[in-house]
Enzyme design. Structure first.
Site, short mmCIF file in Angstrom:
data_model
loop_
_atom_site.label_atom_id
_atom_site.label_comp_id
_atom_site.label_asym_id
_atom_site.label_seq_id
_atom_site.Cartn_x
_atom_site.Cartn_y
_atom_site.Cartn_z
N VAL A 97 0.81 -1.23 0.00
CA VAL A 97 0.00 0.00 0.00
C VAL A 97 0.84 1.28 0.00
O VAL A 97 0.34 2.36 -0.29
CB VAL A 97 -1.01 0.05 1.18
CG1 VAL A 97 -2.01 -1.07 1.07
CG2 VAL A 97 -0.31 0.05 2.50
N HIS A 180 -21.17 -4.51 11.17
CA HIS A 180 -21.91 -5.68 10.65
C HIS A 180 -23.17 -5.98 11.47
O HIS A 180 -24.05 -6.68 11.00
CB HIS A 180 -20.99 -6.90 10.50
CG HIS A 180 -20.69 -7.63 11.77
ND1 HIS A 180 -19.75 -7.21 12.67
CD2 HIS A 180 -21.21 -8.76 12.30
CE1 HIS A 180 -19.70 -8.05 13.67
NE2 HIS A 180 -20.56 -9.00 13.49
N LYS A 184 -27.42 -7.56 10.48
CA LYS A 184 -28.05 -8.77 11.03
C LYS A 184 -29.56 -8.69 10.83
O LYS A 184 -30.16 -7.65 11.11
CB LYS A 184 -27.71 -8.93 12.52
CG LYS A 184 -26.26 -9.33 12.76
CD LYS A 184 -25.99 -9.54 14.24
CE LYS A 184 -24.51 -9.74 14.50
NZ LYS A 184 -24.05 -11.11 14.43
N GLU A 218 -20.28 -12.91 24.47
CA GLU A 218 -19.62 -13.88 23.58
C GLU A 218 -19.03 -15.00 24.41
O GLU A 218 -18.52 -14.76 25.52
CB GLU A 218 -18.50 -13.20 22.81
CG GLU A 218 -18.96 -12.14 21.85
CD GLU A 218 -17.80 -11.67 20.98
OE1 GLU A 218 -17.59 -12.27 19.94
OE2 GLU A 218 -17.12 -10.72 21.39
N ASP A 237 -13.86 -2.10 20.69
CA ASP A 237 -14.17 -3.21 19.78
C ASP A 237 -15.68 -3.43 19.67
O ASP A 237 -16.17 -3.81 18.60
CB ASP A 237 -13.49 -4.49 20.31
CG ASP A 237 -13.59 -5.65 19.34
OD1 ASP A 237 -13.40 -5.43 18.13
OD2 ASP A 237 -13.86 -6.79 19.78
N HIS A 242 -21.04 -1.57 17.92
CA HIS A 242 -22.20 -2.47 17.89
C HIS A 242 -23.24 -2.12 18.97
O HIS A 242 -24.44 -2.03 18.68
CB HIS A 242 -21.76 -3.92 18.10
CG HIS A 242 -20.74 -4.40 17.11
ND1 HIS A 242 -20.71 -3.97 15.80
CD2 HIS A 242 -19.71 -5.27 17.23
CE1 HIS A 242 -19.70 -4.57 15.17
NE2 HIS A 242 -19.08 -5.36 16.01
C1 BG6 Z 1 -16.47 -7.85 15.82
C2 BG6 Z 1 -15.47 -7.76 16.94
O1 BG6 Z 1 -16.77 -6.56 15.33
O2 BG6 Z 1 -17.66 -8.47 16.29
C3 BG6 Z 1 -15.16 -9.14 17.49
O3 BG6 Z 1 -14.26 -7.18 16.45
C4 BG6 Z 1 -16.45 -9.83 17.89
O4 BG6 Z 1 -14.29 -9.07 18.61
C5 BG6 Z 1 -17.47 -9.79 16.76
O5 BG6 Z 1 -16.13 -11.18 18.21
C6 BG6 Z 1 -18.82 -10.32 17.21
O6 BG6 Z 1 -19.66 -10.45 16.11
P1 BG6 Z 1 -20.84 -11.52 16.09
O7 BG6 Z 1 -21.49 -11.30 14.79
O8 BG6 Z 1 -20.17 -12.87 16.22
O9 BG6 Z 1 -21.71 -11.23 17.26
#
Ligand code: BG6
Length: 488
Positions: A97, A180, A184, A218, A237, A242
């Site tokens: 890069v 992301h 969902k 998690e 994170d 999220h």
């Molecule tokens: C990510 C984090 O954005 O989301 C990870 O960097 C985490 O640490 C993950 O494990 C969790 O995503 P999901 O979709 O498994 O709940």
């Protein structure tokens, strides 16, 4: 492969992945693109060009993909013919890069006149140089789109710097900041639950709601990502992105439409109304934890400090619980409790909305606790439960909490696309609603930064919690103090 009619007239697509050999590309992006291909959701002339520093030719890259990505496609969706067809779309360009000539090589590999999507799945510190070199190589035109993977910066200043730099070459409408969780199915369904039904809306406010809990637990530990994770921690994170996005959807006012700006304007208002925590609030209303040795999934597992590449004296949090307030009429005095952690008892993401108890205890045998709760389970199961009081059959007026239970898994038999598949299709089709706008991202950092700084001023070790538990005792005390309890 099924064919999709509305893509037939689309421009050819060049999907160019920076970090094309990385963990995310292998585990999520390529499997998601395979699924999009399987279901006919990619334009007819699509090419996926991965870039990386390794001296690979195309065949070596395809072997790498076979070895590292194929196993992330569920066997029910895998078929050899489609996979072979998918591999035909893939190409590889070796690229450093920092080296401008490598971008000329990339430009030569790209289709002239194609719709270019640049997926930046590298460290955010490289976003600036990548965008500048893409532009210098003539690869950025009015049709180009750029996808920025999280974490977008390390704090507000670095996020502004990246946004400024990317903004020099791409208009805001060309920038897809990915979280992301917004892809969902269950999270998108939250919008429908709130705004596709009118029965909840009159109740959806103070003082009818007494508290809201948002948990993203998690079961996994940091795994092989310790190098990244140790300088990041659970706040950056998970919470800054999220959990705040979930909070926004729970707390936002009804948008005037589903257009990207209408939705993002409302989310922005929530983020800007989040009360800033001062040092005394941080000490009282936040809990940091770090997992220690314990039992997870019936197996003994080591603590965070024993994970590979974690410094022995690391104070990085793998768990956060906190109490937040949204200073608006709707949410005045309603606490929002957020909680997330690694190596917790099980994978479980849910939102719990607790309603105020009846103001007058008409029934003498009213049990203690909360009469009405709406529990929205996001993962691993998708369900909506409304807890209400019911009379136990028999003489007297004994009451008991029972749940109206909607199992969305059985209500809808359709396939659920993974978040990345859905979001990549959104990028290809130019739908921005489920991506973060610049001001949203910066408002989230503006709230998170003082908390992270406060922790560093307080300089305390995170509270230990056993792997396989629901977090440190202090996280339970945080709610107990206000007369609430986490709903597991
Ligand atoms: C990510 C984090 O954005 O989301 C990870 O960097 C985490 O640490 C993950 O494990 C969790 O995503 P999901 O979709 O498994 O709940």
């Amino acid at each position: 492969m099924t064919s999709s009619t509305d893509l037939d007239n689309a421009l050819p697509l060049d999907m160019i992945i920076f970090g094309g050999m990385g963990d995310l590309a292998m585990r999520k992006l390529l499997p998601a693109l395979y699924m999009a291909y399987l279901h006919g959701n990619l334009p007819p002339q699509t090419r996926i060009i991965s870039t990386g520093r390794q001296e690979f030719d195309r065949d070596a890259y395809l072997r790498f993909v076979e070895d590292n990505s194929r196993s992330f496609i569920a066997s029910a969706n895998f078929n050899d013919k489609t996979w072979d067809g998918f591999l035909q779309l893939l190409g590889y360009v070796r690229l450093d890069v920092q080296a401008a000539p490598d971008f000329t090589t990339l430009a030569n590999a790209a289709h002239p006149g194609a719709q270019r999507v640049f997926y930046l799945s590298t460290s955010p510190s490289l976003f600036t140089t990548i965008c500048a070199k893409l532009a210098a190589a003539g690869l950025v035109d009015a049709n180009a789109r750029v996808v920025l993977e999280k974490p977008l910066g390390h704090d507000l200043d670095s996020a502004i710097e990246i946004n400024e730099a990317v903004g020099k070459h791409f208009a805001e409408s060309q920038i897809y900041r990915i979280d992301h969780y917004l892809g969902k199915e269950t999270v998108q369904n939250l919008m429908v639950l709130r705004f596709g039904n009118s029965i909840l809306e009159p109740l959806w406010r103070a003082p009818n709601i007494s508290s809201v809990q948002i948990t993203v637990a998690e079961e996994v530990g940091v795994g092989s990502r310790a190098g990244f994770y140790d300088s990041t921690g659970a706040m950056r994170d998970m919470v800054q992105n999220h959990l705040l996005q979930l909070l926004c959807i729970v707390a936002m006012e009804p948008p005037t439409s589903l257009s990207p700006d209408a939705v993002r304007d409302e989310k922005l208002k929530v983020l800007r109304s989040l009360r800033r925590l001062k040092l005394a609030d941080i000490a009282r209303d936040t809990v940091r934890g770090q997992y220690v040795h314990g039992v997870s999934g019936n197996q003994e597992v080591g603590g965070y400090l024993e994970e590979k590449n974690v410094p022995a004296d690391s104070k990085t949090e793998t768990f956060v619980a906190l109490r937040a307030h949204i200073d608006t009429w709707r949410w005045s005095k309603v606490p929002f409790y957020l909680r997330t952690g690694k190596r917790m008892a099980r994978r479980s993401s849910k939102i719990v909305v607790e309603f105020a108890n009846p103001p007058f205890p008409l029934f003498p045998d009213m049990p203690g606790g909360v009469a009405n709760r709406l529990v929205i389970e996001l993962q691993p199961e998708e369900a909506i439960k409304l807890q209400i009081m019911a009379k136990q059959p028999g003489s007297g007026m004994q009451m008991q909490q029972v749940a109206l239970n909607l199992d969305l898994q059985s209500a809808f038999q359709q396939r659920r696309a993974e978040a990345y598949e859905r979001l990549l299709i959104d990028v290809v089709r130019g739908r921005l609603t489920h991506f973060m706008r610049r001001d949203e991202l910066e408002a989230a950092w503006a709230w998170a930064d003082p908390i992270i700084e406060g922790w560093s001023t307080l300089d305390e070790k995170p509270h230990p919690y056993a792997a396989g538990s629901w977090g440190p005792a202090e996280a339970f005390a945080l709610l107990a103090r206000d007369g609430f309890a986490w709903v597991e």
